[in-house]
Each structure stands twice: as structure tokens, then as C-alpha cells.
Write a protein that holds these residues in place. Sequence first.
Motif, PDB file in Angstrom:
ATOM      1  N   ILE A 246       0.838  -1.205   0.000  1.00 32.70           N
ATOM      2  CA  ILE A 246       0.000   0.000   0.000  1.00 32.70           C
ATOM      3  C   ILE A 246       0.873   1.255   0.000  1.00 32.70           C
ATOM      4  N   SER A 247       1.925   1.250   0.811  1.00 34.24           N
ATOM      5  CA  SER A 247       2.834   2.401   0.846  1.00 34.24           C
ATOM      6  C   SER A 247       3.525   2.599  -0.499  1.00 34.24           C
ATOM      7  N   ARG A 248       3.914   1.494  -1.136  1.00 37.25           N
ATOM      8  CA  ARG A 248       4.545   1.592  -2.453  1.00 37.25           C
ATOM      9  C   ARG A 248       3.561   2.118  -3.494  1.00 37.25           C
ATOM     10  N   LEU A 249       2.311   1.697  -3.381  1.00 36.19           N
ATOM     11  CA  LEU A 249       1.282   2.198  -4.291  1.00 36.19           C
ATOM     12  C   LEU A 249       1.085   3.701  -4.131  1.00 36.19           C
ATOM     13  N   ILE A 250       1.056   4.172  -2.896  1.00 32.88           N
ATOM     14  CA  ILE A 250       0.892   5.609  -2.651  1.00 32.88           C
ATOM     15  C   ILE A 250       2.090   6.387  -3.176  1.00 32.88           C
ATOM     16  N   GLU A 251       3.280   5.829  -3.011  1.00 30.46           N
ATOM     17  CA  GLU A 251       4.491   6.532  -3.436  1.00 30.46           C
ATOM     18  C   GLU A 251       4.629   6.542  -4.951  1.00 30.46           C
ATOM     19  N   GLU A 252       4.441   5.394  -5.595  1.00 33.70           N
ATOM     20  CA  GLU A 252       4.616   5.322  -7.044  1.00 33.70           C
ATOM     21  C   GLU A 252       3.503   6.061  -7.786  1.00 33.70           C
ATOM     22  N   GLY A 253       2.293   6.003  -7.272  1.00 31.39           N
ATOM     23  CA  GLY A 253       1.191   6.701  -7.915  1.00 31.39           C
ATOM     24  C   GLY A 253       1.075   8.161  -7.535  1.00 31.39           C
ATOM     25  N   ARG A 254       1.946   8.636  -6.641  1.00 30.05           N
ATOM     26  CA  ARG A 254       1.929  10.027  -6.182  1.00 30.05           C
ATOM     27  C   ARG A 254       0.524  10.409  -5.703  1.00 30.05           C
ATOM     28  N   LEU A 255      -0.076   9.479  -4.952  1.00 35.70           N
ATOM     29  CA  LEU A 255      -1.442   9.704  -4.488  1.00 35.70           C
ATOM     30  C   LEU A 255      -1.523  10.848  -3.488  1.00 35.70           C
ATOM     31  N   GLU A 256      -0.466  11.016  -2.701  1.00 38.17           N
ATOM     32  CA  GLU A 256      -0.501  12.086  -1.700  1.00 38.17           C
ATOM     33  C   GLU A 256      -0.638  13.448  -2.368  1.00 38.17           C
ATOM     34  N   VAL A 257       0.154  13.681  -3.415  1.00 35.31           N
ATOM     35  CA  VAL A 257       0.099  14.971  -4.114  1.00 35.31           C
ATOM     36  C   VAL A 257      -1.246  15.145  -4.814  1.00 35.31           C
ATOM     37  N   LYS A 258      -1.704  14.094  -5.475  1.00 31.86           N
ATOM     38  CA  LYS A 258      -2.942  14.206  -6.250  1.00 31.86           C
ATOM     39  C   LYS A 258      -4.161  14.371  -5.347  1.00 31.86           C
ATOM     40  N   LEU A 259      -4.189  13.634  -4.245  1.00 36.37           N
ATOM     41  CA  LEU A 259      -5.327  13.768  -3.333  1.00 36.37           C
ATOM     42  C   LEU A 259      -5.322  15.122  -2.633  1.00 36.37           C
ATOM     43  N   ASN A 260      -4.133  15.634  -2.321  1.00 38.86           N
ATOM     44  CA  ASN A 260      -4.060  16.978  -1.735  1.00 38.86           C
ATOM     45  C   ASN A 260      -4.519  18.038  -2.734  1.00 38.86           C
ATOM     46  N   GLU A 261      -4.206  17.827  -4.010  1.00 39.90           N
ATOM     47  CA  GLU A 261      -4.688  18.760  -5.033  1.00 39.90           C
ATOM     48  C   GLU A 261      -6.214  18.733  -5.124  1.00 39.90           C
ATOM     49  N   LEU A 262      -6.788  17.546  -4.998  1.00 38.09           N
ATOM     50  CA  LEU A 262      -8.252  17.460  -4.993  1.00 38.09           C
ATOM     51  C   LEU A 262      -8.846  18.201  -3.795  1.00 38.09           C
ATOM     52  N   ASP A 263      -8.193  18.085  -2.644  1.00 34.73           N
ATOM     53  CA  ASP A 263      -8.667  18.820  -1.463  1.00 34.73           C
ATOM     54  C   ASP A 263      -8.613  20.330  -1.701  1.00 34.73           C
ATOM     55  N   LYS A 264      -7.520  20.787  -2.319  1.00 32.61           N
ATOM     56  CA  LYS A 264      -7.395  22.221  -2.602  1.00 32.61           C
ATOM     57  C   LYS A 264      -8.453  22.678  -3.601  1.00 32.61           C
ATOM     58  N   LEU A 265      -8.709  21.864  -4.621  1.00 31.90           N
ATOM     59  CA  LEU A 265      -9.736  22.222  -5.600  1.00 31.90           C
ATOM     60  C   LEU A 265     -11.116  22.288  -4.950  1.00 31.90           C
ATOM     61  N   GLU A 266     -11.366  21.368  -4.043  1.00 29.88           N
ATOM     62  CA  GLU A 266     -12.663  21.380  -3.359  1.00 29.88           C
ATOM     63  C   GLU A 266     -12.812  22.630  -2.496  1.00 29.88           C
TER      64      GLU A 266
ATOM     65  N   ALA B  49     -11.258  25.478  -2.969  1.00 31.38           N
ATOM     66  CA  ALA B  49     -11.392  26.627  -3.870  1.00 31.38           C
ATOM     67  C   ALA B  49     -12.804  26.712  -4.447  1.00 31.38           C
ATOM     68  N   ALA B  50     -13.397  25.562  -4.732  1.00 26.04           N
ATOM     69  CA  ALA B  50     -14.764  25.563  -5.263  1.00 26.04           C
ATOM     70  C   ALA B  50     -15.765  26.049  -4.219  1.00 26.04           C
ATOM     71  N   LYS B  51     -15.518  25.715  -2.951  1.00 24.95           N
ATOM     72  CA  LYS B  51     -16.421  26.189  -1.901  1.00 24.95           C
ATOM     73  C   LYS B  51     -16.320  27.697  -1.721  1.00 24.95           C
ATOM     74  N   ASN B  52     -15.108  28.236  -1.884  1.00 21.59           N
ATOM     75  CA  ASN B  52     -14.918  29.681  -1.721  1.00 21.59           C
ATOM     76  C   ASN B  52     -15.333  30.472  -2.949  1.00 21.59           C
ATOM     77  N   ASN B  53     -15.607  29.797  -4.057  1.00 21.10           N
ATOM     78  CA  ASN B  53     -15.986  30.484  -5.289  1.00 21.10           C
ATOM     79  C   ASN B  53     -17.497  30.718  -5.300  1.00 21.10           C
ATOM     80  N   PRO B  54     -17.944  31.974  -5.311  1.00 24.66           N
ATOM     81  CA  PRO B  54     -19.396  32.224  -5.275  1.00 24.66           C
ATOM     82  C   PRO B  54     -20.084  31.952  -6.606  1.00 24.66           C
ATOM     83  N   ASN B  55     -19.321  31.902  -7.690  1.00 25.72           N
ATOM     84  CA  ASN B  55     -19.922  31.702  -9.007  1.00 25.72           C
ATOM     85  C   ASN B  55     -20.473  30.280  -9.133  1.00 25.72           C
ATOM     86  N   PRO B  56     -21.581  30.124  -9.816  1.00 28.29           N
ATOM     87  CA  PRO B  56     -22.142  28.771  -9.981  1.00 28.29           C
ATOM     88  C   PRO B  56     -21.260  27.915 -10.871  1.00 28.29           C
TER      89      PRO B  56
END
Length: 231
Positions: free
Chosen positions: A113-133, A135-142
Amino acid sequence: MEESEAAATQKEISDNLCVRGSAENKNNEATGEVSSQMSESARKPPEETEARFNRLKLFEKVMQKSLEKFIDHASFNRFASMFRPLYKKNPQRMENIHKQFIDELRKAIQEDISRLIEEGRLEVKLNELDKLEKAAKNNPNPAWRPSGVPEQDLCSFLMPYYQKQEAYMKLELKKIREENAALAQKVQAGRERIAETENCIAMAVDQWKATLAEFERPTSSFCPADVFDVC
């Protein structure tokens, strides 16, 4: 005969598991009471509330639950039933072998599991999804929704892309023109230096010719040609 022995072995394993399970249940109940008291007395800070929605931690929690369910399928009851003669011979040793097997299995799966997270760069990608979410909450535009007209939807999707490409191409064209202008200036300066060098060479040649002519004039007066005429 073999069926009766298997049933007896199964019953013995079940009795051992029941005794061990009751002890574990008591420990779990005591631990649960302590944890419930601690949770009631302590308040969760905002960081922990946000951490619950962290995708990486959620992924790790899901993988741990899946791992526990997988480990549960490799129970001691099934393990001992597969090696019934060894269990009948030495139950304590069989239990130690099963415990070591579970530890090694858990360690190997966690490493995968640790190797999967490291090779797939899941930490970076999942953190980017958190940031996008966030940013979407702070965006008043529909958010964008399809209008039902494919032509308009396609244009609304492609136009920003083409506009970005156009801006990028204009910027690159400006850079290329500036580089060409700088190169043209360098070429012009080189041509001017070459012209100056040619002029210097021509002047030096003219001076050399004039000096040679002045040198030949007195030499011819000292040695006239008719002196060496032979009758």
C-alpha cells in the motif's frame, strides 16, 4: 472416523477461540469505555474536523479497514483446519505460527500500500483534490452545467482553450521577434566591423604601395640602366 476427528478438532479450536474472544471482548469493552470518556471530556479542534475530510487520510483509513477484513478471513480457525495434524500435535506452536503468519502478511500488504501511494503520487494528487474542493467552496460563481445545446457547450468549452493558446502564441511570437531583432543588430554590428577591417586593410595596402614606390625611386637613380649596357 476421520469426520469425527475433524469435528472434535473443530470443536476444540472453537472452544479455544471462544475463550480468547471473551478475553479480547473484555479488553475492548474496557478500552471503549475509556475512549468514550476521553471523547466526551475533550473537544475536537478544527484541525481534526478538517482532517476527517482529508482524502489521503480517508484513503488510508479505507485501506486499513480492508486490510483488517482481509486478515479476519485468515482466522486461526481456518488456519488450524488446514493443518489439522500439526494442530493436534502442538496447538500452542500452531498458534504461534499463525500469529507470525498474520504479522508477516500484514507487513507485506502495508508495504504494498505504501509503495502504491508513493509510485502513484497519491498524496500529491489527493491533496490537489482537497485544494480544488476548498477553492470551489470559496468560489461564489455557480459551477458550469451543460445547456443542452451541443454547439454552445462545445464553444463554451473550447473558446477559453483557444484563447489561452492564442495568448501563448502571441507571447511566443513577441519573444521570437525580439530575438530576431537582437540577432539582426548583432549581424549589423558584425558587418560594420568587417567593413572597418576591410578599410583598414585597404589603407594599409595603399601605404605599403606608396612606401615601396618611394623606396624604388632612389634605388633606380643610384643604379641607372645605361651603366650596365654592353656594346
